[in-house]
Design an enzyme around this catalytic site. Structure first.
Site, PDB file in Angstrom:
ATOM      1  N   TYR A   1       9.207 -20.599   8.741  1.00 38.70           N
ATOM      2  CA  TYR A   1       8.511 -19.639   7.878  1.00 38.70           C
ATOM      3  C   TYR A   1       8.856 -18.212   8.289  1.00 38.70           C
ATOM      4  O   TYR A   1       9.194 -17.376   7.444  1.00 38.70           O
ATOM      5  CB  TYR A   1       7.000 -19.878   7.966  1.00 38.70           C
ATOM      6  CG  TYR A   1       6.169 -18.771   7.361  1.00 38.70           C
ATOM      7  CD1 TYR A   1       6.131 -18.578   5.987  1.00 38.70           C
ATOM      8  CD2 TYR A   1       5.416 -17.922   8.171  1.00 38.70           C
ATOM      9  CE1 TYR A   1       5.367 -17.556   5.442  1.00 38.70           C
ATOM     10  CE2 TYR A   1       4.648 -16.909   7.628  1.00 38.70           C
ATOM     11  CZ  TYR A   1       4.626 -16.733   6.261  1.00 38.70           C
ATOM     12  OH  TYR A   1       3.869 -15.717   5.717  1.00 38.70           O
TER      13      TYR A   1
ATOM     14  N   GLY B 133      -2.770 -16.427  -5.598  1.00 38.69           N
ATOM     15  CA  GLY B 133      -2.851 -16.280  -4.149  1.00 38.69           C
ATOM     16  C   GLY B 133      -3.988 -15.355  -3.738  1.00 38.69           C
ATOM     17  O   GLY B 133      -4.602 -14.678  -4.575  1.00 38.69           O
TER      18      GLY B 133
ATOM     19  N   THR C 121       4.902 -10.576   7.308  1.00 35.17           N
ATOM     20  CA  THR C 121       4.051 -11.276   8.264  1.00 35.17           C
ATOM     21  C   THR C 121       4.363 -10.938   9.717  1.00 35.17           C
ATOM     22  O   THR C 121       5.509 -10.577  10.051  1.00 35.17           O
ATOM     23  CB  THR C 121       4.217 -12.799   8.061  1.00 35.17           C
ATOM     24  OG1 THR C 121       3.493 -13.512   9.067  1.00 35.17           O
ATOM     25  CG2 THR C 121       5.682 -13.205   8.156  1.00 35.17           C
TER      26      THR C 121
ATOM     27  N   ASP D 279       8.993 -18.033 -11.690  1.00 34.55           N
ATOM     28  CA  ASP D 279       9.093 -18.992 -10.590  1.00 34.55           C
ATOM     29  C   ASP D 279       9.993 -18.405  -9.508  1.00 34.55           C
ATOM     30  O   ASP D 279      11.165 -18.109  -9.753  1.00 34.55           O
ATOM     31  CB  ASP D 279       9.657 -20.305 -11.109  1.00 34.55           C
ATOM     32  CG  ASP D 279       9.607 -21.427 -10.083  1.00 34.55           C
ATOM     33  OD1 ASP D 279       9.494 -21.124  -8.872  1.00 34.55           O
ATOM     34  OD2 ASP D 279       9.680 -22.601 -10.491  1.00 34.55           O
TER      35      ASP D 279
ATOM     36  N   THR E  34       3.946 -20.048   1.846  1.00 35.29           N
ATOM     37  CA  THR E  34       3.139 -19.790   3.036  1.00 35.29           C
ATOM     38  C   THR E  34       2.732 -21.054   3.795  1.00 35.29           C
ATOM     39  O   THR E  34       1.926 -20.969   4.726  1.00 35.29           O
ATOM     40  CB  THR E  34       1.868 -19.016   2.657  1.00 35.29           C
ATOM     41  OG1 THR E  34       1.132 -19.765   1.679  1.00 35.29           O
ATOM     42  CG2 THR E  34       2.210 -17.640   2.092  1.00 35.29           C
TER      43      THR E  34
ATOM     44  N   ALA F 168       4.494 -15.843  -2.193  1.00 36.03           N
ATOM     45  CA  ALA F 168       5.320 -16.305  -1.073  1.00 36.03           C
ATOM     46  C   ALA F 168       5.128 -17.795  -0.855  1.00 36.03           C
ATOM     47  O   ALA F 168       4.149 -18.391  -1.327  1.00 36.03           O
ATOM     48  CB  ALA F 168       4.970 -15.553   0.207  1.00 36.03           C
TER      49      ALA F 168
END
Length: 285
Positions: free
Chosen positions: A121, A10, A97, A32, A58, A56
């Site tokens: 999300y 990421g 977030t 995982d 996303t 995450a």
């Protein structure tokens, strides 16, 4: 500090690998996040002095149809991490977030403001935050926004790709937030982890976003100007660009507490943009 990082490919985890090359990075093949027990087992196996969760789910739009999977990765896995870290006395830094808020108003959101996500999300990320808090350990939940870098799928790379074949674009101009370079997030996570080891009393929720706040339209214009691309940008309302998941209009984050507690100022995304374009070989010559 022996650092264990969940995430390997990421945006933030790749930047962490640059500034903390000796850390242990666990990708999907090693841990995982759809298997929370595996995440807990990895922490027990490596017994680090700090954990950073930079992994995450996303895919914001896809989460509308895959909320159970998003929740498994964004809530159940962090819950298992937090419970294990709490049991072993290990601080956890978790990236969250601005999407935990509903995006109403124009004022920057404080860490303690009521959360009310408007999409799947955001709900999955808020569930993760609450699980970490309930675990009772030492943690820092770092909410950020509009993450960009020289790798992965992000707004800068999308704009550059579109500019190869387009000389005019319509870009949303009523969503306002702080673009945040993954490299700055990585640096902040490391500093926070070190400080949590020394002072667990700094546990809490914090905000970290780039400055100044800007619309997507104005961010796009800045990208094209810095890259020397001649693209006309027209602002449009969110209503003219429908997506499966609703986006918050106000993504402004008040980062004052992060500066006061950890000594971390809001980074200037314009400097980060220059670095990203230089890495991509796309800067103005």
């Amino acid at each position: 500090m022996t650092l264990l990082v969940f995430g390997r490919t990421g945006q933030v985890s790749m930047e962490l690998s640059r500034c903390a090359p000796d850390a242990i990075f666990l990708g999907r093949e090693a841990a995982d996040l759809t298997d929370p027990a595996a995440c807990a087992a990895a922490i027990r196996e490596y017994a680090p002095t700090a954990v950073i969760n930079a992994a995450a789910y996303t895919a914001v739009d896809r989460a509308e149809a895959e909320e159970a999977t998003a929740t498994r990765i964004n809530a159940d896995a962090p819950a298992a991490m937090a419970q294990t870290c709490a049991a072993l006395g290990i601080p956890l830094v978790h990236i969250s977030t601005d999407y935990v808020f509903d995006g109403s108003g124009t004022a920057p959101r404080q860490p303690g403001d009521p959360a009310a996500p408007v999409n799947a999300y955001g709900r999955s990320k808020l569930a993760g935050e609450r699980a970490i808090q309930q675990a009772g350990g030492t943690y820092a939940i770092l909410r950020t926004s509009w993450v960009v870098s020289a790798h992965g799928a992000n707004f800068i790379r999308t704009m550059l790709r579109l500019s190869e074949t387009r000389d005019a674009l319509n870009i949303v101009d009523d969503q306002i937030g702080g673009p945040t370079c993954a490299a700055d997030i990585a640096t902040a996570c490391l500093a926070i982890a070190e400080q949590l080891i020394a002072d667990p009393g700094k546990t809490g929720i914090y905000h970290f976003a780039g400055a100044p706040d800007v619309s997507w339209k104005d961010f796009a214009s800045a990208i094209f100007a810095a890259a020397g691309r001649d693209v006309a940008v027209t602002g449009i309302p969110t209503s003219d660009y429908p997506t499966p998941a609703q986006r918050p209009l106000n993504s402004r984050l008040d980062c004052g507490a992060t500066g006061a507690v950890f000594g971390l100022a809001r980074p200037d995304w314009r400097a980060g943009l220059h670095d990203i374009l230089t890495e991509l070989g796309k800067g103005r010559t």
